[in-house]
Motif scaffolding. Structure first.
Motif, PDB file in Angstrom:
ATOM      1  N   LEU A   1       0.834  -1.201   0.000  1.00  0.00           N
ATOM      2  CA  LEU A   1       0.000   0.000   0.000  1.00  0.00           C
ATOM      3  C   LEU A   1       0.872   1.256   0.000  1.00  0.00           C
ATOM      4  CD1 LEU A   1      -2.887   1.209   0.279  1.00  0.00           C
ATOM      5  CD2 LEU A   1      -2.573   1.127   2.731  1.00  0.00           C
ATOM      6  N   GLY A   2       1.886   1.255   0.871  1.00  0.00           N
ATOM      7  CA  GLY A   2       2.773   2.415   0.962  1.00  0.00           C
ATOM      8  C   GLY A   2       3.500   2.655  -0.344  1.00  0.00           C
ATOM      9  N   LEU A   3       4.027   1.582  -0.935  1.00  0.00           N
ATOM     10  CA  LEU A   3       4.742   1.720  -2.203  1.00  0.00           C
ATOM     11  C   LEU A   3       3.805   2.220  -3.294  1.00  0.00           C
ATOM     12  CD1 LEU A   3       7.010  -1.452  -2.393  1.00  0.00           C
ATOM     13  CD2 LEU A   3       7.706   0.927  -2.125  1.00  0.00           C
ATOM     14  N   GLY A   4       2.599   1.679  -3.329  1.00  0.00           N
ATOM     15  CA  GLY A   4       1.637   2.077  -4.352  1.00  0.00           C
ATOM     16  C   GLY A   4       1.294   3.552  -4.253  1.00  0.00           C
ATOM     17  N   LEU A   5       1.052   4.022  -3.021  1.00  0.00           N
ATOM     18  CA  LEU A   5       0.699   5.421  -2.823  1.00  0.00           C
ATOM     19  C   LEU A   5       1.881   6.326  -3.173  1.00  0.00           C
ATOM     20  CD1 LEU A   5      -1.316   5.030   0.467  1.00  0.00           C
ATOM     21  CD2 LEU A   5      -2.197   5.976  -1.659  1.00  0.00           C
ATOM     22  N   LEU A   6       3.081   5.885  -2.776  1.00  0.00           N
ATOM     23  CA  LEU A   6       4.285   6.658  -3.086  1.00  0.00           C
ATOM     24  C   LEU A   6       4.445   6.781  -4.593  1.00  0.00           C
ATOM     25  CD1 LEU A   6       6.738   8.002  -1.806  1.00  0.00           C
ATOM     26  CD2 LEU A   6       7.952   5.833  -2.006  1.00  0.00           C
ATOM     27  N   ALA A   7       4.282   5.655  -5.293  1.00  0.00           N
ATOM     28  CA  ALA A   7       4.385   5.671  -6.750  1.00  0.00           C
ATOM     29  C   ALA A   7       3.342   6.615  -7.332  1.00  0.00           C
ATOM     30  CB  ALA A   7       4.197   4.265  -7.304  1.00  0.00           C
ATOM     31  N   GLY A   8       2.126   6.599  -6.763  1.00  0.00           N
ATOM     32  CA  GLY A   8       1.064   7.461  -7.258  1.00  0.00           C
ATOM     33  C   GLY A   8       1.416   8.929  -7.117  1.00  0.00           C
ATOM     34  N   VAL A   9       1.934   9.310  -5.938  1.00  0.00           N
ATOM     35  CA  VAL A   9       2.288  10.711  -5.711  1.00  0.00           C
ATOM     36  C   VAL A   9       3.385  11.141  -6.684  1.00  0.00           C
ATOM     37  CG1 VAL A   9       3.304  12.315  -4.080  1.00  0.00           C
ATOM     38  CG2 VAL A   9       1.581  10.703  -3.303  1.00  0.00           C
ATOM     39  N   LEU A  10       4.393  10.286  -6.833  1.00  0.00           N
ATOM     40  CA  LEU A  10       5.508  10.636  -7.725  1.00  0.00           C
ATOM     41  C   LEU A  10       5.033  10.733  -9.168  1.00  0.00           C
ATOM     42  CD1 LEU A  10       8.406   8.511  -6.201  1.00  0.00           C
ATOM     43  CD2 LEU A  10       7.836  10.924  -5.843  1.00  0.00           C
ATOM     44  N   LEU A  11       4.177   9.802  -9.573  1.00  0.00           N
ATOM     45  CA  LEU A  11       3.631   9.801 -10.929  1.00  0.00           C
ATOM     46  C   LEU A  11       2.831  11.079 -11.173  1.00  0.00           C
ATOM     47  CD1 LEU A  11       3.808   7.593 -13.083  1.00  0.00           C
ATOM     48  CD2 LEU A  11       1.552   6.831 -12.383  1.00  0.00           C
ATOM     49  N   GLY A  12       2.076  11.484 -10.165  1.00  0.00           N
ATOM     50  CA  GLY A  12       1.250  12.671 -10.306  1.00  0.00           C
ATOM     51  C   GLY A  12       2.073  13.951 -10.388  1.00  0.00           C
ATOM     52  N   LEU A  13       3.278  13.933  -9.823  1.00  0.00           N
ATOM     53  CA  LEU A  13       4.115  15.134  -9.820  1.00  0.00           C
ATOM     54  C   LEU A  13       4.828  15.324 -11.149  1.00  0.00           C
ATOM     55  CD1 LEU A  13       5.822  15.039  -6.326  1.00  0.00           C
ATOM     56  CD2 LEU A  13       4.124  16.657  -7.152  1.00  0.00           C
ATOM     57  N   SER A  14       5.200  14.210 -11.772  1.00  0.00           N
ATOM     58  CA  SER A  14       5.999  14.328 -12.988  1.00  0.00           C
ATOM     59  C   SER A  14       5.158  14.987 -14.067  1.00  0.00           C
ATOM     60  CB  SER A  14       6.473  12.948 -13.437  1.00  0.00           C
ATOM     61  OG  SER A  14       5.394  12.046 -13.375  1.00  0.00           O
ATOM     62  N   SER A  15       5.769  15.924 -14.771  1.00  0.00           N
ATOM     63  CA  SER A  15       4.987  16.698 -15.737  1.00  0.00           C
ATOM     64  C   SER A  15       5.687  16.707 -17.087  1.00  0.00           C
ATOM     65  CB  SER A  15       4.809  18.127 -15.224  1.00  0.00           C
ATOM     66  OG  SER A  15       6.078  18.707 -15.043  1.00  0.00           O
ATOM     67  N   ILE A  16       4.893  16.941 -18.120  1.00  0.00           N
ATOM     68  CA  ILE A  16       5.471  17.117 -19.451  1.00  0.00           C
ATOM     69  C   ILE A  16       5.013  18.456 -19.996  1.00  0.00           C
ATOM     70  CG2 ILE A  16       5.791  14.721 -20.155  1.00  0.00           C
ATOM     71  CD1 ILE A  16       2.947  14.947 -21.420  1.00  0.00           C
ATOM     72  N   LYS A  17       5.813  19.027 -20.899  1.00  0.00           N
ATOM     73  CA  LYS A  17       5.437  20.291 -21.527  1.00  0.00           C
ATOM     74  C   LYS A  17       4.539  20.000 -22.721  1.00  0.00           C
ATOM     75  CE  LYS A  17       8.015  23.332 -19.252  1.00  0.00           C
ATOM     76  NZ  LYS A  17       7.306  24.188 -18.300  1.00  0.00           N
ATOM     77  N   LEU A  18       3.392  20.655 -22.741  1.00  0.00           N
ATOM     78  CA  LEU A  18       2.492  20.499 -23.882  1.00  0.00           C
ATOM     79  C   LEU A  18       2.107  21.885 -24.355  1.00  0.00           C
ATOM     80  CD1 LEU A  18      -0.262  17.730 -23.497  1.00  0.00           C
ATOM     81  CD2 LEU A  18       1.174  18.223 -25.485  1.00  0.00           C
ATOM     82  N   GLY A  19       2.696  22.325 -25.458  1.00  0.00           N
ATOM     83  CA  GLY A  19       2.362  23.631 -26.009  1.00  0.00           C
ATOM     84  C   GLY A  19       2.495  24.749 -24.994  1.00  0.00           C
ATOM     85  N   GLY A  20       3.633  24.805 -24.319  1.00  0.00           N
ATOM     86  CA  GLY A  20       3.881  25.919 -23.412  1.00  0.00           C
ATOM     87  C   GLY A  20       3.384  25.681 -22.004  1.00  0.00           C
TER      88      GLY A  20
END
Lengths: 561, 571
Positions: B399-418
């Motif tokens: 559970l802890g690993l899953g939630l941690l992965a979720g938070v990290l996944l949610g933080l990572s961002s990509i640039k889309l048209g500015g």
């Protein structure tokens, strides 16, 4: 890398929390000899470590989680606690009282000798008694002392740091004491004693699993006999055997005792083994295949609320239900106040009894109308009860009483605990009362406590090293005695005064400190579960009453300090 | 005024209490909110989440402060639990219907954008207010962030930019509450009328369709004839035969476990020759035990206390080299090494029961239920894979690993048209929940998360989040409402109602959604409304709405977030 990581955790403290849970429960699984640390202690160590980076978790999360934990703790302990206050259990229950008195005394002596502040004293008690809930109630009590926020934070951090040390020492001490040292002190062979006790309680053989010949059986027949009615098959004791389904030419017939069976009928019979064998003699050929359209039988819990079946013996229950057409029902068991009542013909039902009934869904519903109500399957948590109970608990924790110069109050934690106890007790009496299903209560307890522990660990991380340096070796030594002396006192009292059977006594000593690792080890050495007989009694009491010592020790230590 | 003089002292008492214990405000919101949510107005019920939000709004008068950290912990918990439950079905459903849900999310975003742009034109809204109303009306808080960022990049004078920023927050705060409640009303009150069936009925029928060929694995329900049985017989016709001969006759589907001869117990070795009046106990599959009994003699009514007990074991199939074999092939390969006395009682894959037929193909991760005497069952289990322990404890490492992965996944961002686009905590935790839930179903060796546990975490997580939102957004919203809030509020209501209404019709008549539960899930997901989804789920009482929700929610989270900069650019 580390800098990026630190920034991330500071910015997203929830990531630190989840990290501590994953790390902590991994640490908790590691085995040191016979001892596992457990997830809660592991989480604390992980949090103290991550806390060095200066990450802090929201105090609302911390207090919210603790309230959920302690309410759920009370809710699950409630029925057992009150059941243990009856006459048969008092001898074992006395040992919990020994624990409370002696642990407070030893901690106060240690606090005087070492000059411990109230925070460290509470931590010593929490760890020595291996009872994590004390952390919450004691920090709460310190928060009410009206100290400056700097001083308050420092004391609260001391609880946590001292706890982490004394917990480790206490855990090892209690496990080794109950499983190795105490049997030698009593000059007994624990496995032999446990075997004798088991036999004297009427147990035999290996208890895992169920008998190869279960007492309730189901059989399907192609009828070949003629001129037999349902009543002939069921005989005079329909509570022991019933025809559940008759299918003729692909149609299911309505059941009544005078229905005459015809060759070619497809019937399903349920009942006690001997009755079924006798009743179906010569009825036809038995079939192995299940009808695809067959209605499955459900096992449900039925709570007795109706007057008309109260104080009637079980032997008449079948007749009462049958009058209403509940032909398929079988009684699988009766529980009263959480304990099984023997299924004898003369057993009388009372309101609040929980019957385990087996039957088709429509019949169960009908029976419910006549006898009481069915407990819903897959009940979900009643949040009005959970949240409302906690609100009531907070209010209970507000008033404080003066005992001489001592100012005592339940505190919010103690209040929520008491509210949980009451709700759990009410639930066991009135099944209509809302519920927190056991697996839900488990996860609230575990996640609530782990989150709380992670939060206090993260917060205390900065001060941890400082405390360890200040007290040095004296702290582990003090912790050793805080755990050992109450256990020793109970052992002597239980052996020579109360004369409790050794396996039960050792279980009770493990239970008075709420030590799950200790009972697991004792059961392992004993070879059967007889120590559980003692453990469940003291555990139920200590689990509920030890947290209430948190505010007491803070008040007492503050006066002496 | 009379009411006020009664309410005032209570409120100030609460205020002082909440200042000391802010969490008490959350608990009170939940308790009262779930009580209010149970009240039925006609056929409509607000539900606990909406109720908590409303009560929290009232309590926000006390000025209680709940920090952001609370929401940051409990929101991912909810959405992760949703993903975890739906994970196994999600992967299967992806190829089937994903396009419909994605199309619905896209349609809703476009109609939402058009509504906002047109309203902004007619009512002369500035960029900030328009973006704020869009974010609130469509309950997508991430839009506030992206719109703010876009406004900063416009290069306006500081004072002007400041005013726009303020308007974003204001528009959001005033319209958000109706966004939540309106979505709940549309998804749970109006949809059932549009499709002519209640969510519960539709969810049941969808479940039945999903399970065609299998049975739900409900531990409270027993088949009326258990597959595995044990019986005692007195030997008559079987006298003179050996144990082996008799077991061979029923093709080893049952075995002799116990023999008593003249009061003495004998070991039931294969070569043992039975004599008349021996008492034997046989166990095995029902279709083997019945004929074996007939080969032996009459059934014995007073069964001896043999002390033999049988156990059940849940085993995850992981044995190397036997993947993708049929049961018949398995029996030939493994059968030789397995002693008699252990039988397969059931076979489940991803929670659904499979038929135990010779042609049934077994795959790694399937769960066998084995029944037999302890020694034999354990031996068979060790040949097949891992034994799952019976305790229903949540696996906190997973559970802890899953939630941690979720938070990290949610933080990572990509640039889309500015604009930099990220999944957000919601999207991240959802995806990680799906992935971890799917992995768990494939290999149920680790990651236990019992249903009652997921359910309480979902309830506490979402309702706690709603209460925190209400307690926080409240006071500001009340102030603005008193000034010129009514106009903003009304526009927000339109931004909620128009896109949702059009999307519901579009889904019904163009995309061909028929099932109320599935459309309820898809629509609440397209609006990225966790609250509406929570209510749909509560009414469905099973996980049917979760699959369509997960798809449209993931898509909507990305598209709706992108609307922020687009609105700022167009208006």
């Amino acid at each position: 890398m580390l800098e990026w990581f630190t920034r991330l955790l500071k910015h997203e403290p929830e990531a630190a929390l989840f990290l501590c849970l994953a790390m902590g429960f991994t640490i908790g699984r590691v085995k040191l000899g016979p001892i596992k640390l457990g997830g809660i202690c592991g989480t604390l160590l992980a949090a103290l470590f991550v806390g060095q980076l200066g990450v802090e978790l929201s105090p609302v999360v911390k207090n919210f989680s603790f309230a959920l934990f302690i309410f759920a703790l009370g809710f699950t302990a409630g029925p057992q606690l009150f059941a243990n206050l009856d006459r048969s259990a008092w001898r074992v229950a006395t040992l919990s009282i020994v624990e409370f008195v002696s642990v407070v005394t030893v901690v106060l002596v240690a606090a005087r000798l070492l000059g411990l502040d109230p925070g460290s004293s509470a931590g010593l008690l929490a760890g020595g008694a291996t009872e994590s809930a004390v952390l919450g109630t004691a920090s709460d009590a310190i928060g009410r002392m009206g100290l400056g926020s700097g001083q308050e934070q420092k004391l609260q951090a001391n609880i946590v740091t001292v706890y982490s040390i004394s917990y480790l020492v206490g855990l090892i001490t209690i496990v080794v004491f109950t499983s190795q040292i105490a049997p030698r002190l009593m000059r007994i062979d624990l496995a032999e004693e446990a075997r004798k006790l088991w036999a004297s309680l009427g147990g035999s053989g290996n208890k895992e699993g169920q008998s190869v010949l279960p007492s309730i059986v189901h059989r399907r027949f192609d009828v070949t006999a003629t001129h037999k009615t349902v009543g002939d098959v069921e005989g005079t004791t329909p509570t022991r055997l019933s025809v559940v389904r008759v299918v003729r030419d692909h149609e299911r017939l309505a059941l009544h005792r005078d229905l005459e069976l015809a060759p070619g009928d497809d019937i399903l019979v349920v009942g006690h083994r001997a009755a079924v064998i006798a009743g179906t003699q010569g009825i036809g050929r038995e079939q192995a295949e299940e009808l695809s359209s067959a209605e499955p039988l459900s096992t449900r819990e039925l709570v007795v609320t109706r007057k008309e079946i109260e104080h009637r013996p079980l032997s008449e229950l079948g007749a009462v239900l049958r009058d209403r057409g509940h032909t398929s029902l079988q009684l699988g068991g009766v529980r009263r106040a959480g304990k099984s009542v023997p299924l004898l013909p003369e057993t009388q039902l009372i309101k609040g009894d929980v019957l385990k009934v087996i039957g088709t869904a429509p019949d169960l519903e009908k029976a419910a109308q006549g006898a009481g109500y069915l407990v819903p399957v897959g009940a979900s948590t009643d949040l009005v009860l959970l949240a409302g109970g906690i609100v009531v608990g907070y209010l209970l924790g507000l008033p404080h009483a003066h005992l001489g110069s001592l100012e005592l109050s339940l505190g919010t934690g103690g209040g929520a605990l008491v509210a949980g106890l009451l709700c759990g007790y009410l639930r066991s009496r009135h099944r209509r009362f809302g519920t927190v299903p056991p697996p839900a209560a488990e996860v609230l307890k575990d996640l609530g406590l782990a989150t709380f522990i992670a939060a206090v660990g993260l917060g205390a991380g900065k001060h941890a090293l400082e405390v360890v340096e200040r007290y040095g070796w004296t702290l582990p030594v003090a912790s050793f005695f805080v755990t050992l002396l109450p256990a020793l006192a109970s052992l002597l009292l239980g052996r020579y005064v109360l004369k409790i059977a050794p396996p039960v006594l050792l279980g009770a000593v493990a239970g008075q400190q709420c030590s799950t690792p200790a009972i697991n080890t004792v059961v392992g050495v004993a070879g059967n579960t007889t120590p559980m007989l003692g453990y469940t009694v003291t555990y139920a009491l200590s689990n509920v009453l030890l947290p209430l010592l948190g505010p007491l020790i803070v008040a007492l230590a503050a006066r002496g300090h | 005024l009379i009411v006020q003089s009664h309410v005032e002292p209570v409120m100030s008492w609460l205020a002082s209490l909440f200042q000391r214990f802010p969490e008490l405000a959350i608990f009170l919101s939940l308790a009262l909110g779930f009580a209010v949510g149970k009240i039925k107005l006609g056929r409509f019920r607000l539900g606990g989440v909406g109720g908590s939000l409303l009560v929290a709004l009232l309590l926000s008068h006390t000025g209680v402060k709940i920090d952001e950290g609370f929401k940051a912990v409990f929101f991912p918990l909810f959405i992760y639990a949703v993903g975890y439950e739906v994970g196994p079905q999600f992967v299967n459903a992806m190829h089937r219907s994903a396009l419909h849900e994605a199309g619905l999310a896209l349609f809703l975003a476009i109609t939402g954008l058009l509504t906002v742009v047109l309203l902004a034109k007619w009512f002369h809204l500035d960029k900030g207010l328009a973006a704020g109303i869009a974010a609130g009306g469509m309950t997508q808080s991430a839009m506030v962030g992206t719109a703010d960022e876009a406004i900063s990049r416009l290069g306006l004078p500081t004072a002007q930019a400041q005013a726009l920023h303020g308007n974003v927050a204001l528009g959001y705060a005033v319209t958000y509450v109706f966004g939540v409640i309106g979505a709940i009303v549309i998804c749970t009150g109006i949809l059932p009328r549009l499709l002519g069936r209640s969510i519960r009925e539709a969810a049941l029928s969808a479940e039945r369709k999903l399970l065609s060929g299998g049975m739900p694995n409900d531990e409270h329900e027993l088949p009326s004839l258990p597959r595995l049985v044990g019986r005692a017989h007195r030997v008559s016709v079987g006298a003179g035969k050996t144990v082996e001969e008799l077991e061979e006759r029923v093709d080893r589907t049952a075995s002799i476990e116990y023999v008593r001869r003249r009061g003495a117990r004998l070991s039931p070795a294969l070569g043992l020759r039975l004599e008349a009046d021996d008492i034997v106990i046989i166990a095995g599959r029902r279709d083997g035990v019945i004929p074996l009994g007939e080969f032996l003699g009459p059934e014995e009514r007073d069964a001896p206390d043999s002390g033999i007990s049988v156990v059940r074991r849940q085993v995850v199939f992981t044995a190397k080299g036997h993947n993708h074999l049929t049961l018949a092939q398995m029996r030939r390969l493994v059968g030789a090494q397995i002693k008699r006395g252990a039988y397969v009682a059931s076979l489940t894959r991803l929670g659904n029961r499979l038929p135990i037929a010779p042609q049934t193909m077994v795959e790694h991760g399937d769960v066998f239920e084995i029944y037999g005497t302890k020694r034999d069952a354990d031996q068979m289990a060790s040949k097949l894979g891992y034994v799952i322990s019976a305790d229903d404890k949540t696996d906190f490492i997973y559970l802890g690993l899953g939630l941690l992965a979720g938070v990290l996944l949610g933080l990572s961002s990509i640039k889309l048209g500015g604009a930099s686009v990220s999944l957000g905590t919601g999207g991240g935790a959802l995806l990680s929940g799906i992935a971890f839930g799917w992995l768990r179903a494939k290999r149920p060796v680790f990651g236990a998360f019992p249903a009652a546990a997921t359910s309480v975490l979902k309830d506490v997580g979402l309702a706690g989040f709603a209460a925190a939102v209400g307690l926080g957004a409240g006071q500001e919203a009340w102030l603005v409402l008193q000034r010129d809030g009514l106009k903003v509020f009304g526009l927000g209501a339109l931004v909620t109602i128009i896109p949702l209404g059009l999307s519901a019709i579009f889904a019904r008549y163009v995309l061909g959604f028929r099932n109320t539960a599935e459309l309820g899930g898809a629509l609440s997901g397209a609006q990225s409304s966790n609250f509406a989804f929570g209510e749909v789920l509560a009414q469905a009482e099973n996980a049917v709405p979760a699959v369509p929700f997960a798809i449209s929610y993931a898509v909507a989270n990305i598209i709706l977030t992108l609307l922020g900069p687009i609105i700022v650019a167009i208006v």
